[in-house]
Design an enzyme around this catalytic site. Sequence first.
Site, PDB file in Angstrom:
ATOM      1  N   ALA A 211       0.867  -1.176   0.000  1.00 17.64           N
ATOM      2  CA  ALA A 211       0.000   0.000   0.000  1.00 17.64           C
ATOM      3  C   ALA A 211       0.900   1.221   0.000  1.00 17.64           C
ATOM      4  O   ALA A 211       2.057   1.152   0.434  1.00 17.64           O
ATOM      5  CB  ALA A 211      -0.872  -0.016   1.248  1.00 17.64           C
TER       6      ALA A 211
ATOM      7  N   GLY B  14       0.539  -4.958   0.628  1.00 20.10           N
ATOM      8  CA  GLY B  14      -0.648  -4.954  -0.235  1.00 20.10           C
ATOM      9  C   GLY B  14      -0.352  -5.533  -1.613  1.00 20.10           C
ATOM     10  O   GLY B  14      -1.252  -6.057  -2.273  1.00 20.10           O
TER      11      GLY B  14
ATOM     12  N   GLU C  39       4.286  -5.392   6.950  1.00 20.48           N
ATOM     13  CA  GLU C  39       3.515  -4.365   7.670  1.00 20.48           C
ATOM     14  C   GLU C  39       3.932  -4.245   9.128  1.00 20.48           C
ATOM     15  O   GLU C  39       3.895  -3.170   9.720  1.00 20.48           O
ATOM     16  CB  GLU C  39       2.009  -4.689   7.602  1.00 20.48           C
ATOM     17  CG  GLU C  39       1.393  -4.540   6.213  1.00 20.48           C
ATOM     18  CD  GLU C  39       1.436  -5.791   5.364  1.00 20.48           C
ATOM     19  OE1 GLU C  39       2.235  -6.704   5.667  1.00 20.48           O
ATOM     20  OE2 GLU C  39       0.659  -5.867   4.394  1.00 20.48           O
TER      21      GLU C  39
ATOM     22  N   GLU D 188      -0.698  -9.117  -1.176  1.00 22.43           N
ATOM     23  CA  GLU D 188      -2.138  -9.391  -1.016  1.00 22.43           C
ATOM     24  C   GLU D 188      -2.857  -9.320  -2.370  1.00 22.43           C
ATOM     25  O   GLU D 188      -3.734 -10.127  -2.652  1.00 22.43           O
ATOM     26  CB  GLU D 188      -2.747  -8.394  -0.021  1.00 22.43           C
ATOM     27  CG  GLU D 188      -2.241  -8.652   1.392  1.00 22.43           C
ATOM     28  CD  GLU D 188      -2.664  -7.595   2.388  1.00 22.43           C
ATOM     29  OE1 GLU D 188      -2.423  -6.392   2.112  1.00 22.43           O
ATOM     30  OE2 GLU D 188      -3.218  -7.947   3.433  1.00 22.43           O
TER      31      GLU D 188
HETATM   32  C1  HXC Z   1       5.085   4.475  -0.931  1.00 24.09           C
HETATM   33  C2  HXC Z   1       7.060   3.551  -1.635  1.00 24.09           C
HETATM   34  C3  HXC Z   1       6.668   2.305  -1.134  1.00 24.09           C
HETATM   35  C4  HXC Z   1       5.396   2.186  -0.501  1.00 24.09           C
HETATM   36  C5  HXC Z   1       8.625   2.108  -2.004  1.00 24.09           C
HETATM   37  N1  HXC Z   1       8.272   3.393  -2.171  1.00 24.09           N
HETATM   38  N2  HXC Z   1       7.679   1.428  -1.371  1.00 24.09           N
HETATM   39  N3  HXC Z   1       6.257   4.627  -1.546  1.00 24.09           N
HETATM   40  N4  HXC Z   1       4.638   3.304  -0.434  1.00 24.09           N
HETATM   41  N5  HXC Z   1       4.915   1.038  -0.026  1.00 24.09           N
HETATM   42  C6  HXC Z   1       9.040   4.459  -2.807  1.00 24.09           C
HETATM   43  C7  HXC Z   1      10.215   4.918  -1.959  1.00 24.09           C
HETATM   44  O1  HXC Z   1       9.770   5.863  -1.001  1.00 24.09           O
HETATM   45  C8  HXC Z   1      11.109   5.535  -3.003  1.00 24.09           C
HETATM   46  O2  HXC Z   1      10.647   6.813  -3.376  1.00 24.09           O
HETATM   47  C9  HXC Z   1      10.891   4.628  -4.222  1.00 24.09           C
HETATM   48  O3  HXC Z   1       9.653   3.970  -3.997  1.00 24.09           O
HETATM   49  C10 HXC Z   1      11.992   3.577  -4.347  1.00 24.09           C
HETATM   50  O4  HXC Z   1      12.098   2.862  -3.119  1.00 24.09           O
HETATM   51  P1  HXC Z   1      13.475   2.673  -2.316  1.00 24.09           P
HETATM   52  O5  HXC Z   1      13.121   2.414  -0.894  1.00 24.09           O
HETATM   53  O6  HXC Z   1      14.386   3.840  -2.579  1.00 24.09           O
HETATM   54  O7  HXC Z   1      14.059   1.393  -3.033  1.00 24.09           O
HETATM   55  P2  HXC Z   1      14.978   0.239  -2.375  1.00 24.09           P
HETATM   56  O8  HXC Z   1      16.057   0.843  -1.513  1.00 24.09           O
HETATM   57  O9  HXC Z   1      15.377  -0.637  -3.519  1.00 24.09           O
HETATM   58  O10 HXC Z   1      14.034  -0.558  -1.395  1.00 24.09           O
HETATM   59  C11 HXC Z   1      12.895  -1.260  -1.927  1.00 24.09           C
HETATM   60  C12 HXC Z   1      11.960  -1.721  -0.776  1.00 24.09           C
HETATM   61  C13 HXC Z   1      11.567  -0.500   0.076  1.00 24.09           C
HETATM   62  C14 HXC Z   1      12.674  -2.759   0.093  1.00 24.09           C
HETATM   63  C15 HXC Z   1      10.738  -2.386  -1.437  1.00 24.09           C
HETATM   64  O11 HXC Z   1      11.087   0.547  -0.818  1.00 24.09           O
HETATM   65  C16 HXC Z   1      10.512  -0.777   1.072  1.00 24.09           C
HETATM   66  O12 HXC Z   1      10.765  -1.377   2.101  1.00 24.09           O
HETATM   67  N6  HXC Z   1       9.269  -0.332   0.795  1.00 24.09           N
HETATM   68  C17 HXC Z   1       8.151  -0.450   1.718  1.00 24.09           C
HETATM   69  C18 HXC Z   1       7.645  -1.888   1.741  1.00 24.09           C
HETATM   70  C19 HXC Z   1       6.514  -2.031   2.738  1.00 24.09           C
HETATM   71  O13 HXC Z   1       6.652  -1.798   3.940  1.00 24.09           O
HETATM   72  N7  HXC Z   1       5.339  -2.412   2.266  1.00 24.09           N
HETATM   73  C20 HXC Z   1       4.136  -2.604   3.071  1.00 24.09           C
HETATM   74  C21 HXC Z   1       3.340  -1.312   3.063  1.00 24.09           C
HETATM   75  S1  HXC Z   1       1.976  -1.409   4.179  1.00 24.09           S
HETATM   76  P3  HXC Z   1      11.425   8.167  -2.931  1.00 24.09           P
HETATM   77  O14 HXC Z   1      10.627   9.250  -3.587  1.00 24.09           O
HETATM   78  O15 HXC Z   1      11.402   8.183  -1.451  1.00 24.09           O
HETATM   79  O16 HXC Z   1      12.810   7.991  -3.481  1.00 24.09           O
HETATM   80  C22 HXC Z   1       0.818  -2.297   3.351  1.00 24.09           C
HETATM   81  C23 HXC Z   1      -0.488  -2.480   4.059  1.00 24.09           C
HETATM   82  C24 HXC Z   1      -1.511  -3.129   3.186  1.00 24.09           C
HETATM   83  O17 HXC Z   1       1.037  -2.746   2.279  1.00 24.09           O
HETATM   84  C25 HXC Z   1      -2.868  -2.919   3.756  1.00 24.09           C
HETATM   85  C26 HXC Z   1      -3.951  -3.173   2.712  1.00 24.09           C
HETATM   86  C27 HXC Z   1      -5.344  -2.786   3.230  1.00 24.09           C
END
Ligand code: HXC
Length: 257
Positions: A65, A108, A131, A111
């Site tokens: 998400a 997400g 998450e 999911e």
């Molecule tokens: C918003 C995101 C994002 C996310 C990555 N980006 N994931 N933006 N939401 N979920 C953005 C980063 O901010 C960054 O933009 C760009 O994408 C590239 O990501 P990096 O982190 O620079 O890349 P990298 O170092 O290669 O790392 C990749 C990664 C990391 C390991 C996937 O981005 C990460 O951990 N992302 C979050 C993963 C996560 O926690 N997902 C769960 C979300 S909660 P900028 O502009 O900053 O450079 C969820 C709840 C679901 O999903 C509920 C459903 C109802």
Amino acid sequence: MPNHLIVEGPQLGVLSIKLHRPEALNALNTALLAELADTLIAAQDDAEVRTVVITGSRRAFAAGADIKEMAERDLVGMLEDPRQRHWSTITRFSKPIIAAVNGFCLGGGCELAMHADILIAGEDARFGQPEINLGIMPGAGGTQRLVRAVGKALATQMVLTGEPISARRALEAGLVSEITQPELTVERAIAVAETIAAKAPLAVRLAREALHKAEDTDLATGLRFERHAFTLLAGTKDREEGIHAFQEKRPATFNGH
Ligand code: HXC
């Protein structure tokens, strides 16, 4: 015209949907989910669409998400979150979805992939529910579908540690049905989707419903449903065509009746 999707087809019965928010690793913001839901609503009514392939980029299927958007919503905001409506639309879609997954498939994103009927992954795909690292938990079926897909032990480890698993581990655990070289993932998913698209649509629909029943009912109820569905298909023209084609040693042409 969608902004965060690249939609192609249908070709040979297959509609291809590519998630396209490269600046955020395809994080699922409200706009993207709304476009996905609208595309599926249109595909639902389009008889030319028999199956759907959903894919992302080489680097990410979807990294979850959108965290920036999520940060702006408090408890009441979450209760009124329009994304819930879009997830329900995706859940209700009644044609087979094949997910072609490369790279990060997290939160997400994982999911969403689990909403697919079949998952095909590139060998460097990473599946995870991170998450817990944000002080939250999966909210679009991650706990329920992951347990059903990989079993309680691995699902619990993934959800409580937030650590992802490799494509190979996902294959062993039953989350994905095949792994491919990353360059071939989409091609392979489209080939599988085309194979299904050439079958009798009503048989595909009822077989898919019966398979879903296996996940949410007891065996006796599931078997009853299967028998009813099997019997219902005896009234279709496509069954006649399938049997005649076999007897006449020619390929069947199904038309959905
Ligand atoms: C918003 C995101 C994002 C996310 C990555 N980006 N994931 N933006 N939401 N979920 C953005 C980063 O901010 C960054 O933009 C760009 O994408 C590239 O990501 P990096 O982190 O620079 O890349 P990298 O170092 O290669 O790392 C990749 C990664 C990391 C390991 C996937 O981005 C990460 O951990 N992302 C979050 C993963 C996560 O926690 N997902 C769960 C979300 S909660 P900028 O502009 O900053 O450079 C969820 C709840 C679901 O999903 C509920 C459903 C109802």
